[in-house]
Design a protein around this motif. Structure first.
Motif, PDB file in Angstrom:
ATOM      1  N   TRP A   1      36.506  47.527  38.766  1.00 59.43           N
ATOM      2  CA  TRP A   1      35.763  47.006  37.942  1.00 59.43           C
ATOM      3  C   TRP A   1      34.253  47.555  38.488  1.00 59.43           C
ATOM      4  O   TRP A   1      33.764  48.878  38.468  1.00 59.43           O
ATOM      5  CB  TRP A   1      35.156  46.519  37.219  1.00 59.43           C
ATOM      6  CG  TRP A   1      36.961  46.604  35.853  1.00 59.43           C
ATOM      7  CD1 TRP A   1      37.660  45.572  36.335  1.00 59.43           C
ATOM      8  CD2 TRP A   1      37.111  46.859  34.975  1.00 59.43           C
ATOM      9  NE1 TRP A   1      38.543  45.148  34.791  1.00 59.43           N
ATOM     10  CE2 TRP A   1      38.329  47.202  34.993  1.00 59.43           C
ATOM     11  CE3 TRP A   1      37.037  48.126  35.003  1.00 59.43           C
ATOM     12  CZ2 TRP A   1      39.145  47.665  33.721  1.00 59.43           C
ATOM     13  CZ3 TRP A   1      37.107  48.971  33.792  1.00 59.43           C
ATOM     14  CH2 TRP A   1      38.379  48.231  32.756  1.00 59.43           C
ATOM     15  N   SER A   2      34.402  46.808  39.562  1.00 58.00           N
ATOM     16  CA  SER A   2      32.493  47.054  40.571  1.00 58.00           C
ATOM     17  C   SER A   2      32.554  48.415  41.282  1.00 58.00           C
ATOM     18  O   SER A   2      31.968  48.975  41.185  1.00 58.00           O
ATOM     19  CB  SER A   2      32.737  45.772  41.731  1.00 58.00           C
ATOM     20  OG  SER A   2      33.720  46.958  42.674  1.00 58.00           O
TER      21      SER A   2
ATOM     22  N   GLU B   1      36.015  40.144  31.165  1.00 61.17           N
ATOM     23  CA  GLU B   1      37.237  39.379  30.485  1.00 61.17           C
ATOM     24  C   GLU B   1      37.936  39.013  31.091  1.00 61.17           C
ATOM     25  O   GLU B   1      38.865  38.615  31.489  1.00 61.17           O
ATOM     26  CB  GLU B   1      37.556  39.777  29.504  1.00 61.17           C
ATOM     27  CG  GLU B   1      38.277  39.810  28.120  1.00 61.17           C
ATOM     28  CD  GLU B   1      38.256  38.530  27.563  1.00 61.17           C
ATOM     29  OE1 GLU B   1      38.971  37.379  26.845  1.00 61.17           O
ATOM     30  OE2 GLU B   1      36.903  38.700  27.793  1.00 61.17           O
ATOM     31  N   THR B   2      38.545  40.514  32.321  1.00 65.26           N
ATOM     32  CA  THR B   2      39.803  40.218  33.161  1.00 65.26           C
ATOM     33  C   THR B   2      38.912  38.913  33.773  1.00 65.26           C
ATOM     34  O   THR B   2      40.364  38.832  34.380  1.00 65.26           O
ATOM     35  CB  THR B   2      39.822  41.472  34.292  1.00 65.26           C
ATOM     36  OG1 THR B   2      39.900  42.482  32.630  1.00 65.26           O
ATOM     37  CG2 THR B   2      41.107  41.292  34.801  1.00 65.26           C
ATOM     38  N   LEU B   3      37.831  38.947  34.480  1.00 67.33           N
ATOM     39  CA  LEU B   3      37.702  38.282  35.308  1.00 67.33           C
ATOM     40  C   LEU B   3      38.048  36.522  34.671  1.00 67.33           C
ATOM     41  O   LEU B   3      38.857  35.556  35.095  1.00 67.33           O
ATOM     42  CB  LEU B   3      36.521  37.816  35.465  1.00 67.33           C
ATOM     43  CG  LEU B   3      36.237  37.006  37.225  1.00 67.33           C
ATOM     44  CD1 LEU B   3      36.562  37.065  38.081  1.00 67.33           C
ATOM     45  CD2 LEU B   3      34.369  36.999  36.698  1.00 67.33           C
ATOM     46  N   LYS B   4      37.765  36.438  33.288  1.00 68.38           N
ATOM     47  CA  LYS B   4      38.287  35.053  32.784  1.00 68.38           C
ATOM     48  C   LYS B   4      39.702  35.059  32.920  1.00 68.38           C
ATOM     49  O   LYS B   4      40.384  33.506  32.907  1.00 68.38           O
ATOM     50  CB  LYS B   4      37.721  35.280  31.141  1.00 68.38           C
ATOM     51  CG  LYS B   4      35.892  34.900  31.377  1.00 68.38           C
ATOM     52  CD  LYS B   4      35.477  35.189  29.723  1.00 68.38           C
ATOM     53  CE  LYS B   4      33.678  34.629  29.757  1.00 68.38           C
ATOM     54  NZ  LYS B   4      33.929  35.597  28.636  1.00 68.38           N
ATOM     55  N   LEU B   5      40.480  36.188  32.461  1.00 67.46           N
ATOM     56  CA  LEU B   5      41.644  35.804  32.599  1.00 67.46           C
ATOM     57  C   LEU B   5      41.982  35.373  34.182  1.00 67.46           C
ATOM     58  O   LEU B   5      43.271  35.011  34.013  1.00 67.46           O
ATOM     59  CB  LEU B   5      42.965  37.445  32.485  1.00 67.46           C
ATOM     60  CG  LEU B   5      42.061  37.358  30.531  1.00 67.46           C
ATOM     61  CD1 LEU B   5      42.867  39.310  30.773  1.00 67.46           C
ATOM     62  CD2 LEU B   5      43.126  36.034  30.181  1.00 67.46           C
ATOM     63  N   TYR B   6      41.799  36.004  35.048  1.00 65.88           N
ATOM     64  CA  TYR B   6      42.386  34.958  36.572  1.00 65.88           C
ATOM     65  C   TYR B   6      42.232  34.068  36.868  1.00 65.88           C
ATOM     66  O   TYR B   6      42.634  33.579  36.850  1.00 65.88           O
ATOM     67  CB  TYR B   6      41.434  36.509  37.016  1.00 65.88           C
ATOM     68  CG  TYR B   6      41.597  36.521  38.432  1.00 65.88           C
ATOM     69  CD1 TYR B   6      42.941  37.084  39.412  1.00 65.88           C
ATOM     70  CD2 TYR B   6      41.154  35.290  40.033  1.00 65.88           C
ATOM     71  CE1 TYR B   6      43.101  36.768  40.681  1.00 65.88           C
ATOM     72  CE2 TYR B   6      41.525  35.670  40.509  1.00 65.88           C
ATOM     73  CZ  TYR B   6      42.915  35.918  41.807  1.00 65.88           C
ATOM     74  OH  TYR B   6      42.388  35.112  42.696  1.00 65.88           O
TER      75      TYR B   6
END
Length: 490
Positions: free
Chosen positions: A133-134, A168-173
């Motif tokens: 995403w970055s 959100e994806t980082l939280k899931l990770y």
């Protein structure tokens, strides 16, 4: 009478004595051959008798050595068989106690490994990697700004959506990582359980390995005993000597304990059965106290025999378990009763001592003073009187070792005595032989004058050869035989 004989040939005693000496020398010269035969025959007879005794003692010694060897090997064989049987029983106990649980232990280990593997598989699933995403955000941010507000708003919305999706994806990770760490942390008890189970298995295997080495050594000793090797016989002899000394030392200590026990109950027994009656030179009270102590020792022997700790009476060891158990209960009960009687007698002894002390103080006119804390020695004597019988009961263990080793020790001592006696007999025979030769030469010295005349007149050398033929060389090799070292003959 002597004076008459002295002056028989002349009134001069010197002349008469000279005539008597001449007559004596002549008589000795004439009886020289018979005297030599007498001396030599006597010496040979004594020497032959001593040799015959020595040979008989040697044969007796050989039989005794063979008997000691057989007894040692038999005792060593029984001891080795008992030790091997005991070790096999221990191995059987280990097999039943530890290895019988091995299926359950194996199932636990397998379950632990399966769970660890499942957790590992679960923890090793690829976590959701954060997308790139970055780069998208940087690309969107790098778009040239548009003057159109609608386009600018669309781009801002896209950037915000992308950033929200990235967060959100980082939280899931992060959540997935925490879950994997939780799973890995949950694997620690399984690891520890697996380590404990493997340690138990290792301890059991090590115990069996050590026991197997011990059994191998005992089997080698047993094979040497069965083969009757000298090394095994010497080892058994040394072991018997050591057991004899240790058992004798323990019996001496037990004898001292019995003596203390005797003095503990002798005085109250004199008050109970009287001290004026005697059996021989011993008082009845002393005999009664001695009988009580011997009964305690006997009950202890029967108790240990019924427990199969000692084997002094094979008939007790061959009883069935029920009868042996009854005998054990009866022996223990009687021993306890005797110990209680001794405790009461010890307390009675303390009371008698107090009464005598008070009587002495009264007779001397002093006031009777009661000592403080007098109950402490009273309790001590009662405890000592109750414990000593049980301590003396264990005298059966060193007594058994002493009796078994006594056979070997007595056999070795008798062999040593026979060898010493054989040496003395050989020395006596040799001395008799040489003494007869010395007497022959001493006899010739008394008649040296007529012998010199004889040698001068006729054949001096032929007479020596004749003497040599009449006096054949004797075999003194046995007298000089080296004495064997006292011990077991190989």
């Amino acid at each position: 009478m002597f004076n008459q004989l002295l002056t028989l040939w002349s009134d001069s005693p010197a002349l008469s004595l000279a005539i008597w000496l001449v007559i004596l020398v002549v008589v000795l010269y004439l009886g020289r051959r018979h005297a030599h035969q007498l001396f030599r025959a006597s010496g040979r007879a004594v020497h032959g008798a001593m040799r015959l005794w020595s040979r008989s003692i040697g044969q007796l010694e050989d039989r005794l050595v063979a008997r000691n060897r057989d007894v040692l090997l038999a005792m060593g064989r029984r001891s080795a068989e008992a030790a091997i049987e005991r070790d096999f029983n221990r191995v059987h106990t280990i097999m039943e106690r530890d290895l019988s649980r091995y299926p359950n232990l194996h199932r636990k280990i397998a379950d632990a490994i399966e769970k660890i593997e499942a957790d590992y598989q679960e923890a090793s699933d690829a976590p959701p990697l954060p997308p790139a995403w970055s780069e998208v955000i940087e690309t969107v941010s790098g778009l040239p700004g548009s003057s159109d507000p609608a386009v600018h708003k669309v781009l801002e919305n896209i950037r915000e959506v992308i950033e929200d999706a990235h967060k959100e994806t980082l939280k899931l990770y992060q959540k997935s990582s925490r879950e994997r760490h939780r799973i890995l942390a949950g694997m620690q008890p399984q690891w520890r359980s697996l380590d404990q189970n493997l340690s138990q298995v290792k301890q059991t295997i090590d115990g069996l390995d050590e026991r197997s080495k011990t059994i191998d050594e005992q089997m080698q000793e047993y094979a040497a005993i069965r083969a009757g090797e000298d090394k095994a016989v010497n080892s058994l002899t040394a072991s018997s000597m050591t057991q004899f000394l240790i058992a004798g030392l323990v019996l001496a200590v037990a004898l001292m304990g019995g003596l203390i026990n005797f003095h503990l109950i002798a005085m109250p027994m004199s008050e109970m059965v009287g001290s004026n009656s005697y059996v021989g030179s011993m008082r009845i009270s002393d005999v009664a106290a001695l009988v009580i102590i011997l009964l305690e020792v006997a009950m202890g022997v029967f108790l240990l025999e019924s427990l199969r700790i000692t084997h002094l009476f094979p008939i007790i060891g061959s009883m069935d378990d029920r009868m042996r158990r009854r005998m054990m209960i009866v022996s223990l009960t009687l021993l306890t009763i005797l110990a209680s009687i001794e405790a009461s007698l010890a307390y009675m002894r303390d009371l008698l001592a107090l009464d005598r002390e008070a009587l002495n103080q009264t007779l001397t006119g002093a006031a009777v003073v009661e000592a403080q804390f007098r109950w402490i020695p009273s309790i001590g004597q009662m405890v000592l009187g109750f414990i000593l019988p049980f301590v003396l009961a264990f005298v059966a263990i060193p007594l058994e070792s002493f009796i078994h080793s006594l056979r070997t020790v007595v056999g070795v001592m008798v062999v040593a005595l026979l060898r010493g006696l054989r040496l003395v007999v050989r020395l006596v025979g040799g001395m008799a032989n040489h003494l007869s030769k010395m007497l022959v030469h001493l006899y010739d010295m008394l008649i040296v004058v007529p012998l010199a005349i004889e040698q001068w007149v006729s054949r001096p050398r032929s007479s020596e050869r004749k003497v040599d033929r009449e006096d054949p060389p004797w075999d003194d090799s046995e007298d000089l035989e080296t004495t064997k070292v006292v011990g077991v003959k190989p």
